[in-house]
Write an enzyme that holds these catalytic residues in place. Structure first.
Site, PDB file in Angstrom:
ATOM      1  N   HIS A  74       0.818  -1.222   0.000  1.00  0.00           N
ATOM      2  CA  HIS A  74       0.000   0.000   0.000  1.00  0.00           C
ATOM      3  C   HIS A  74       0.845   1.264   0.000  1.00  0.00           C
ATOM      4  O   HIS A  74       1.958   1.291   0.523  1.00  0.00           O
ATOM      5  CB  HIS A  74      -1.009  -0.007   1.149  1.00  0.00           C
ATOM      6  CG  HIS A  74      -0.437  -0.114   2.530  1.00  0.00           C
ATOM      7  ND1 HIS A  74      -0.083   0.984   3.262  1.00  0.00           N
ATOM      8  CD2 HIS A  74      -0.172  -1.186   3.316  1.00  0.00           C
ATOM      9  CE1 HIS A  74       0.367   0.585   4.452  1.00  0.00           C
ATOM     10  NE2 HIS A  74       0.343  -0.722   4.499  1.00  0.00           N
TER      11      HIS A  74
ATOM     12  N   ASP B  67      -0.267   4.278   1.231  1.00  0.00           N
ATOM     13  CA  ASP B  67      -0.550   5.208   2.325  1.00  0.00           C
ATOM     14  C   ASP B  67       0.179   4.817   3.602  1.00  0.00           C
ATOM     15  O   ASP B  67       0.701   3.703   3.715  1.00  0.00           O
ATOM     16  CB  ASP B  67      -2.066   5.280   2.577  1.00  0.00           C
ATOM     17  CG  ASP B  67      -2.646   3.953   3.024  1.00  0.00           C
ATOM     18  OD1 ASP B  67      -2.311   2.915   2.427  1.00  0.00           O
ATOM     19  OD2 ASP B  67      -3.429   3.933   3.995  1.00  0.00           O
TER      20      ASP B  67
ATOM     21  N   ASP C 237       6.454   0.168   6.627  1.00  0.00           N
ATOM     22  CA  ASP C 237       5.012   0.024   6.404  1.00  0.00           C
ATOM     23  C   ASP C 237       4.486   1.184   5.599  1.00  0.00           C
ATOM     24  O   ASP C 237       4.070   2.165   6.154  1.00  0.00           O
ATOM     25  CB  ASP C 237       4.318  -0.072   7.770  1.00  0.00           C
ATOM     26  CG  ASP C 237       2.855  -0.428   7.662  1.00  0.00           C
ATOM     27  OD1 ASP C 237       2.416  -0.782   6.557  1.00  0.00           O
ATOM     28  OD2 ASP C 237       2.153  -0.352   8.684  1.00  0.00           O
TER      29      ASP C 237
ATOM     30  N   GLU D 235      -5.086   1.646   2.955  1.00  0.00           N
ATOM     31  CA  GLU D 235      -4.992   0.408   3.748  1.00  0.00           C
ATOM     32  C   GLU D 235      -5.094   0.692   5.236  1.00  0.00           C
ATOM     33  O   GLU D 235      -5.731  -0.049   5.972  1.00  0.00           O
ATOM     34  CB  GLU D 235      -3.670  -0.308   3.442  1.00  0.00           C
ATOM     35  CG  GLU D 235      -3.562  -1.722   4.030  1.00  0.00           C
ATOM     36  CD  GLU D 235      -3.103  -1.784   5.484  1.00  0.00           C
ATOM     37  OE1 GLU D 235      -3.315  -2.810   6.134  1.00  0.00           O
ATOM     38  OE2 GLU D 235      -2.532  -0.781   5.984  1.00  0.00           O
ATOM     39  N   GLU D 236      -4.468   1.786   5.651  1.00  0.00           N
ATOM     40  CA  GLU D 236      -4.416   2.073   7.092  1.00  0.00           C
ATOM     41  C   GLU D 236      -5.777   2.493   7.644  1.00  0.00           C
ATOM     42  O   GLU D 236      -5.942   2.610   8.853  1.00  0.00           O
ATOM     43  CB  GLU D 236      -3.367   3.156   7.380  1.00  0.00           C
ATOM     44  CG  GLU D 236      -1.933   2.764   6.994  1.00  0.00           C
ATOM     45  CD  GLU D 236      -1.366   1.610   7.816  1.00  0.00           C
ATOM     46  OE1 GLU D 236      -2.055   1.101   8.711  1.00  0.00           O
ATOM     47  OE2 GLU D 236      -0.223   1.218   7.537  1.00  0.00           O
TER      48      GLU D 236
HETATM   49 ZN   LIG Z   1       0.794  -1.779   6.283  1.00  0.00          ZN
END
Ligand SMILES: [Zn+2]
Length: 499
Positions: free
Chosen positions: A123, A125, A158, A192-193
């Site tokens: 992802h 974001d 991440d 995603e977050e």
């Molecule tokens: Zn993630």
């Protein structure tokens, strides 16, 4: 009498010997078996250049927001332009589609239309910096600093680390003239977050509307854990087979408000508190089952000493092992649906009895349990019909459990062994949510693994302070994706790799 006692002692002795033999056999049967792996693609990677490109990407503040769908749109646009600029072969050879607002779907068409496609996910974001923690960072979290052999900043792990490692791997393969036999999709969500409902989910639905079925899917997930699991002398690369569900319930208790000079025997606060205390004291039943059992089965042979004996003989040792595992919140979460009291609210004046007490409880639902079962457990454990229970609309069931005997699992496992030869590979359970859950409509084989080495002290860097990735590890991550595509893109029937 004497003879009887001796007889009993003899029996006990025999039993002890029998158990010792059985334990020995169980432990011996779980001896590590050497695995042969094909040599990995050895083409060199310019670590300075790849680290520089990742650091540059960290400069874009692609922080997503649940309420504000248009948050940071310009930053996403800048990230897209940056990707197009730095990965020209990828952009010349793959079809690119923008889905929803800023989510991206790339299609790398395979030469064999009959071969089942696969998807890699990552992802774009990121989560924001928690207010008040900015000062705790050793660097500016959005500067993309390279220091002491690390790339620092929000998103390094991440999830820009995964995303850019995939881009690098594909750009290199294209430069070498690599042509996939089967189609490869790249799925890059932009929210995603905050649920994936605007990015990954519409992409999955789009592919479904086109009649696509995926052989397998790989998204971010479990990690290469170094020194985290007790009794294991090697790093453990865990491939997530499933992720837990999410279930929040809001509780309300209404009683007559009143003057605090004449309180009733039971106040709203007292009644709600008692019910919550009962709930917390009644965890959902758990056990070393399902994915957790598979994980320990795979790790046991690699363990040393007493840990190996204990984990190789769960038929006898399960209660003991279980009570040990339950002591740590992170490992307890693998054994059961967890209960967390997250909000409690009542009263606003010290001399007034409130007429209402409210609370929220968040469960993380183990694959195998359902939200209906959780609600039934909740009502029973509260033991108070006066408390109203309401479900949060964003709840989601646990994902299905992906198999370990699929071509996808074997390809990923093979690529991990080729690029992390020092690690033990084992299946695992993801206790947090990822975008991959939206893809279970397209494939039965959805896996969650990030090729990042972490020690226990690195775990809080995810969504936390001083997020960073070692440049040497970032190079390994690129090698991993490159190897994975080599292993699986040509052999549409799955790798002929070792087990
Ligand atoms: Zn993630």
């Amino acid at each position: 009498m004497r003879r009887g006692l001796l007889g009993v002692l003899g029996l006990v002795g025999l039993l002890v010997v029998a158990i010792a033999v059985a334990l020995g056999i169980g432990t011996w049967r779980s001896s590590p078996r050497p695995v042969a792996v094909a040599p990995a693609d050895a083409a060199s990677i310019d670590s300075e250049a790849v680290a520089g490109r990742l650091a540059g990407a960290i400069g874009f503040r692609t922080v997503s927001s649940l309420e504000d769908v248009a948050a940071n749109e310009a930053e996403f646009d800048k990230l897209h332009a940056y990707m197009a600029q730095h990965y020209p072969l990828l952009h010349a050879n793959l079809k690119r589609e923008v889905v929803g607002r800023k989510a991206l779907l790339y299609t790398w068409a395979g030469s064999d239309p009959a071969a089942k496609p696969i998807a890699l996910m990552a992802h774009q974001d990121m989560v924001p910096i928690a207010p008040g923690t900015e000062g705790a960072w050793g660097v500016d979290p959005f500067a993309g600093t390279i220091k002491d052999g690390f790339v620092w900043g929000r998103g390094a792990l991440d999830n820009k680390g995964n995303l850019f490692a995939q881009l690098e791997a594909i750009e290199m393969l294209l430069a070498g003239g690599f042509k996939p036999q089967r189609t490869i999709y790249l799925v890059m969500g932009d929210d995603e977050e905050v649920s994936g409902l605007r990015g990954a989910q519409p992409i999955a639905q789009l592919l479904q509307s086109r009649g696509v079925r995926l052989d397998w899917v790989l998204d971010e997930g479990l990690l290469v854990l170094d020194g985290v699991l007790p009794g294991l002398n090697r790093p453990a690369a865990l491939i997530g087979l499933a992720e837990k569900g999410y279930a929040t319930f809001f509780l309300t208790l209404d009683t007559a408000p009143g003057h605090s000079s004449m309180p009733p025997a039971r106040s709203a606060i007292g009644q709600m508190s008692a019910a919550l205390a009962r709930l917390e004291a009644t965890p959902m039943p758990g056990g070393i089952r399902g994915v957790a059992r598979e994980m320990f089965g795979a790790l046991a042979p690699e363990m040393s000493g007493i840990n190996r004996v204990m984990l190789s003989n769960l038929w006898l040792t399960e209660p003991l092992v279980r009570s040990q595992i339950e002591k740590s919140p992170s490992s307890n979460a693998m054994l059961r649906t967890t209960t967390a009291l997250t909000i409690v609210r009542a009263g606003n004046k010290d001399n007034v009895l409130p007429g209402r007490a409210e609370a929220a409880v968040n469960f993380r639902v183990l694959p195998g349990d359902s939200i209906d079962q959780v609600e039934a457990h909740l009502r029973k454990a509260l033991g108070d019909d006066a408390i109203q229970v309401k479900r949060y609309p964003g709840n989601s069931e646990p994902s299905p459990i992906s198999p370990t005997d699929s071509a996808g699992y074997r390809s990923i496992q093979e690529a991990v062994r080729q690029t992390f030869p020092d690690a033990v590979v084992a299946p695992g359970l993801m206790t947090a949510a990822t975008d991959s859950r939206h893809f279970s409509i397209l494939s039965d084989s959805v896996y969650r693994f990030s090729p990042f080495r972490v020690k226990a002290e690195d775990l809080p860097r995810f969504h936390g302070t001083n997020e960073r990735i070692a440049i040497s590890n970032y190079v390994e991550a690129i090698r991993f994706y490159r190897q994975l595509l080599r292993n699986s893109a040509q052999a549409a029937q799955g790798v002929q790799g070792t087990q």
